[in-house]
Structures are given as C-alpha cells and as structure tokens.
Design a protein around this motif. Structure first.
Motif, PDB file in Angstrom:
ATOM      1  N   GLN A   1       0.827  -1.207   0.000  1.00  0.00           N
ATOM      2  CA  GLN A   1       0.000   0.000   0.000  1.00  0.00           C
ATOM      3  C   GLN A   1       0.858   1.252   0.000  1.00  0.00           C
ATOM      4  O   GLN A   1       0.594   2.205  -0.750  1.00  0.00           O
ATOM      5  CB  GLN A   1      -0.924  -0.009   1.219  1.00  0.00           C
ATOM      6  CG  GLN A   1      -1.837   1.207   1.284  1.00  0.00           C
ATOM      7  CD  GLN A   1      -2.716   1.176   2.524  1.00  0.00           C
ATOM      8  OE1 GLN A   1      -2.369   0.588   3.530  1.00  0.00           O
ATOM      9  NE2 GLN A   1      -3.869   1.815   2.446  1.00  0.00           N
ATOM     10  N   LEU A   2       1.894   1.266   0.818  1.00  0.00           N
ATOM     11  CA  LEU A   2       2.745   2.454   0.909  1.00  0.00           C
ATOM     12  C   LEU A   2       3.567   2.660  -0.352  1.00  0.00           C
ATOM     13  O   LEU A   2       3.757   3.794  -0.795  1.00  0.00           O
ATOM     14  CB  LEU A   2       3.658   2.342   2.129  1.00  0.00           C
ATOM     15  CG  LEU A   2       2.953   2.423   3.487  1.00  0.00           C
ATOM     16  CD1 LEU A   2       3.940   2.182   4.623  1.00  0.00           C
ATOM     17  CD2 LEU A   2       2.271   3.785   3.658  1.00  0.00           C
ATOM     18  N   PHE A   3       4.057   1.589  -0.952  1.00  0.00           N
ATOM     19  CA  PHE A   3       4.808   1.728  -2.207  1.00  0.00           C
ATOM     20  C   PHE A   3       3.906   2.305  -3.288  1.00  0.00           C
ATOM     21  O   PHE A   3       4.342   3.123  -4.101  1.00  0.00           O
ATOM     22  CB  PHE A   3       5.341   0.367  -2.661  1.00  0.00           C
ATOM     23  CG  PHE A   3       6.470  -0.174  -1.813  1.00  0.00           C
ATOM     24  CD1 PHE A   3       7.305   0.670  -1.106  1.00  0.00           C
ATOM     25  CD2 PHE A   3       6.693  -1.540  -1.729  1.00  0.00           C
ATOM     26  CE1 PHE A   3       8.351   0.176  -0.325  1.00  0.00           C
ATOM     27  CE2 PHE A   3       7.725  -2.050  -0.959  1.00  0.00           C
ATOM     28  CZ  PHE A   3       8.552  -1.188  -0.262  1.00  0.00           C
ATOM     29  N   ALA A   4       2.636   1.874  -3.307  1.00  0.00           N
ATOM     30  CA  ALA A   4       1.709   2.342  -4.329  1.00  0.00           C
ATOM     31  C   ALA A   4       1.322   3.800  -4.134  1.00  0.00           C
ATOM     32  O   ALA A   4       1.136   4.537  -5.108  1.00  0.00           O
ATOM     33  CB  ALA A   4       0.458   1.468  -4.340  1.00  0.00           C
ATOM     34  N   THR A   5       1.210   4.228  -2.883  1.00  0.00           N
ATOM     35  CA  THR A   5       0.722   5.588  -2.615  1.00  0.00           C
ATOM     36  C   THR A   5       1.822   6.601  -2.345  1.00  0.00           C
ATOM     37  O   THR A   5       1.648   7.791  -2.612  1.00  0.00           O
ATOM     38  CB  THR A   5      -0.243   5.582  -1.413  1.00  0.00           C
ATOM     39  OG1 THR A   5       0.443   5.054  -0.255  1.00  0.00           O
ATOM     40  CG2 THR A   5      -1.462   4.715  -1.707  1.00  0.00           C
ATOM     41  N   GLN A   6       2.959   6.127  -1.831  1.00  0.00           N
ATOM     42  CA  GLN A   6       4.012   7.070  -1.439  1.00  0.00           C
ATOM     43  C   GLN A   6       5.347   6.826  -2.135  1.00  0.00           C
ATOM     44  O   GLN A   6       6.303   7.552  -1.898  1.00  0.00           O
ATOM     45  CB  GLN A   6       4.205   7.029   0.084  1.00  0.00           C
ATOM     46  CG  GLN A   6       2.960   7.432   0.855  1.00  0.00           C
ATOM     47  CD  GLN A   6       3.215   7.565   2.343  1.00  0.00           C
ATOM     48  OE1 GLN A   6       4.325   7.863   2.774  1.00  0.00           O
ATOM     49  NE2 GLN A   6       2.183   7.342   3.141  1.00  0.00           N
ATOM     50  N   GLY A   7       5.421   5.804  -2.969  1.00  0.00           N
ATOM     51  CA  GLY A   7       6.653   5.543  -3.689  1.00  0.00           C
ATOM     52  C   GLY A   7       7.583   4.611  -2.925  1.00  0.00           C
ATOM     53  O   GLY A   7       7.319   4.209  -1.791  1.00  0.00           O
ATOM     54  N   LEU A   8       8.695   4.294  -3.575  1.00  0.00           N
ATOM     55  CA  LEU A   8       9.611   3.300  -3.026  1.00  0.00           C
ATOM     56  C   LEU A   8      10.594   3.874  -2.015  1.00  0.00           C
ATOM     57  O   LEU A   8      11.344   3.121  -1.394  1.00  0.00           O
ATOM     58  CB  LEU A   8      10.403   2.642  -4.172  1.00  0.00           C
ATOM     59  CG  LEU A   8       9.578   1.979  -5.262  1.00  0.00           C
ATOM     60  CD1 LEU A   8      10.501   1.326  -6.289  1.00  0.00           C
ATOM     61  CD2 LEU A   8       8.623   0.956  -4.682  1.00  0.00           C
ATOM     62  N   GLY A   9      10.598   5.177  -1.842  1.00  0.00           N
ATOM     63  CA  GLY A   9      11.581   5.795  -0.954  1.00  0.00           C
ATOM     64  C   GLY A   9      11.249   5.679   0.524  1.00  0.00           C
ATOM     65  O   GLY A   9      12.064   6.057   1.370  1.00  0.00           O
ATOM     66  N   ILE A  10      10.075   5.161   0.851  1.00  0.00           N
ATOM     67  CA  ILE A  10       9.687   5.093   2.261  1.00  0.00           C
ATOM     68  C   ILE A  10      10.612   4.127   3.005  1.00  0.00           C
ATOM     69  O   ILE A  10      10.870   3.020   2.541  1.00  0.00           O
ATOM     70  CB  ILE A  10       8.204   4.674   2.390  1.00  0.00           C
ATOM     71  CG1 ILE A  10       7.729   4.795   3.831  1.00  0.00           C
ATOM     72  CG2 ILE A  10       7.966   3.286   1.842  1.00  0.00           C
ATOM     73  CD1 ILE A  10       6.226   4.818   3.976  1.00  0.00           C
ATOM     74  N   PRO A  11      11.153   4.527   4.165  1.00  0.00           N
ATOM     75  CA  PRO A  11      12.110   3.681   4.879  1.00  0.00           C
ATOM     76  C   PRO A  11      11.465   2.425   5.459  1.00  0.00           C
ATOM     77  O   PRO A  11      10.273   2.389   5.753  1.00  0.00           O
ATOM     78  CB  PRO A  11      12.610   4.601   6.012  1.00  0.00           C
ATOM     79  CG  PRO A  11      12.244   5.988   5.599  1.00  0.00           C
ATOM     80  CD  PRO A  11      10.986   5.849   4.792  1.00  0.00           C
ATOM     81  N   LEU A  12      12.283   1.399   5.622  1.00  0.00           N
ATOM     82  CA  LEU A  12      11.799   0.157   6.212  1.00  0.00           C
ATOM     83  C   LEU A  12      11.254   0.391   7.618  1.00  0.00           C
ATOM     84  O   LEU A  12      10.260  -0.221   8.013  1.00  0.00           O
ATOM     85  CB  LEU A  12      12.925  -0.878   6.259  1.00  0.00           C
ATOM     86  CG  LEU A  12      13.364  -1.476   4.914  1.00  0.00           C
ATOM     87  CD1 LEU A  12      14.535  -2.428   5.131  1.00  0.00           C
ATOM     88  CD2 LEU A  12      12.221  -2.198   4.229  1.00  0.00           C
ATOM     89  N   ASP A  13      11.902   1.280   8.381  1.00  0.00           N
ATOM     90  CA  ASP A  13      11.432   1.533   9.741  1.00  0.00           C
ATOM     91  C   ASP A  13      10.040   2.154   9.745  1.00  0.00           C
ATOM     92  O   ASP A  13       9.235   1.895  10.650  1.00  0.00           O
ATOM     93  CB  ASP A  13      12.415   2.448  10.483  1.00  0.00           C
ATOM     94  CG  ASP A  13      13.692   1.725  10.884  1.00  0.00           C
ATOM     95  OD1 ASP A  13      13.815   0.516  10.577  1.00  0.00           O
ATOM     96  OD2 ASP A  13      14.575   2.366  11.492  1.00  0.00           O
ATOM     97  N   GLU A  14       9.744   2.992   8.745  1.00  0.00           N
ATOM     98  CA  GLU A  14       8.417   3.601   8.661  1.00  0.00           C
ATOM     99  C   GLU A  14       7.377   2.555   8.265  1.00  0.00           C
ATOM    100  O   GLU A  14       6.244   2.576   8.754  1.00  0.00           O
ATOM    101  CB  GLU A  14       8.419   4.746   7.652  1.00  0.00           C
ATOM    102  CG  GLU A  14       7.064   5.430   7.444  1.00  0.00           C
ATOM    103  CD  GLU A  14       6.498   6.071   8.707  1.00  0.00           C
ATOM    104  OE1 GLU A  14       5.305   6.435   8.695  1.00  0.00           O
ATOM    105  OE2 GLU A  14       7.242   6.221   9.707  1.00  0.00           O
TER     106      GLU A  14
END
Length: 207
Positions: free
Chosen positions: A40-53
């Motif tokens: 869900q996060l990759f689709a909405t916020q892109g691949l840059g979101i950190p693993l910790d988030e």
C-alpha cells in the motif's frame, strides 16, 4: 547490463536456523501485515519510504521487518510474489463459479495489480530480477488459472477462439506498459478504463 544472478530473497516464512518447525502463527501474521502495508505504501508514497516507517505503519518492530526483509530489494520481490499468489487464489475462486466470463474478471484484477505495483516491478526490472525465475511455481500457477478460465470462456463463446494463453499473458504484460505510459498507474479509474479497452480486443468480433 550485468548478467549476474541475484540472490533470491526469502519469499515465504522460513524456519529458524537449526529448527525444522514452522514459524509461530504470529510471526506469519506479522510478515503478512508487513507485506500488505508495504504494498500500500509503495503504491501511494513511492519506493523511498524507509523500512522503519513501514514497520511503524504495520504495527511491528523494526527488527521484525529487517529480519524478514534485510534489504529493500528483498521486500520488493516479496511484495510482487505475494501479489501473484493472491491472484492465483482469486483465480481458484473464480474457477469454482459457473461464470463463463470469469476470465475477464481475473485479467482485470491482474492489470489492476500490475498498475498498483508498477513502481515495485520497475525496481525489480532495474535490479535484473525476473519474477518468472524468482517464483516459477507461483507464475506457473497463475498461468494455469488463466488457461482454465480461458478454456471455459472459449467454450462459452465469450472470448475469441483464436487466442492462446501465452498471448493472453503477453497482452496483460503489455497492458502494464500501456497503463504506465499513459500515466494512469496512479488512477484506478483511468487504469481500469484502459484495461477495459484492451480486454475488449479479446471478445468475439461481431458478425
């Protein structure tokens, strides 16, 4: 491009070293929750979101994510394979119905999944991962589901009789590129519209 063979990340729960028992149920649930959240996060916020988030959003500790997915690349691959397996499950459910046009339902879902995971698939392509090689069983299972529904649709006369399953799979792969080229991968409505146009080409020609 390098011809390296990437190390295959774990695509499913694996036993603890030296222990043949299945992981605990909560460990499996945590992994599934991480996968759903990451997708869900990759689709909405892109691949840059950190693993910790991703861990925070999934409601698990950072160690849980890093233990299952030590790199972003391994998480990308696991998300993509999880999507294939979910599509296989959906295909199995559709096969249990008597809907002759269930093929179109599954293909539409495949195209939607591809649009939702376009960034992940692009990252895997850039890293020289081929899902058919990384998860051959899952890819083959999905092709079999499509083949079964195609056979039913052909007998019912709701799909062109001159189309083969490898051509259908190629059309789905091409649909991903078409949706991305049109910039429609961020809009479910537009990607669904393009998918319908493409799928109309599989229907019998009017006489």
């Amino acid at each position: 491009m390098s011809s390296r063979t990437p190390e295959r990340p774990s695509t499913g729960p694996s036993p603890t070293a030296g222990n043949d028992r299945e992981p605990r149920a909560d460990a499996r649930r945590n992994r599934e929750q991480v996968l759903r959240t990451a997708q869900q996060l990759f689709a909405t916020q892109g691949l840059g979101i950190p693993l910790d988030e991703i861990a925070r959003r999934a409601g698990v500790g950072p160690g849980t994510v890093h233990r299952h997915f030590p790199t972003k690349e391994s998480l990308y691959l696991a998300v993509a394979i999880d999507q294939i397996r979910r599509l296989v499950t959906e295909g199995e459910a559709l096969a249990g119905t008597d809907d002759p046009a269930a093929l179109f339902t599954l293909l539409s879902r495949m195209m939607a999944s591809g649009a939702e995971n376009a960034a992940v698939k692009s990252a895997l392509t850039a890293a020289e991962f081929d899902l058919r090689n990384a998860a051959p069983d899952a890819a083959a299972d999905l092709t079999r589901q499509v083949a079964g529904l195609l056979d039913r649709a052909r007998h019912a006369g709701v799909v062109r009789r001159d189309v083969a399953v490898d051509e259908v799979m190629a059309i789905v792969a091409g649909a991903f590129a078409a949706i991305r080229h049109a910039g429609a991968d961020i809009s479910r409505e537009r990607s669904a519209h393009i998918a319908r146009i493409i799928l109309d080409g599989l229907r019998p020609r009017p006489r």
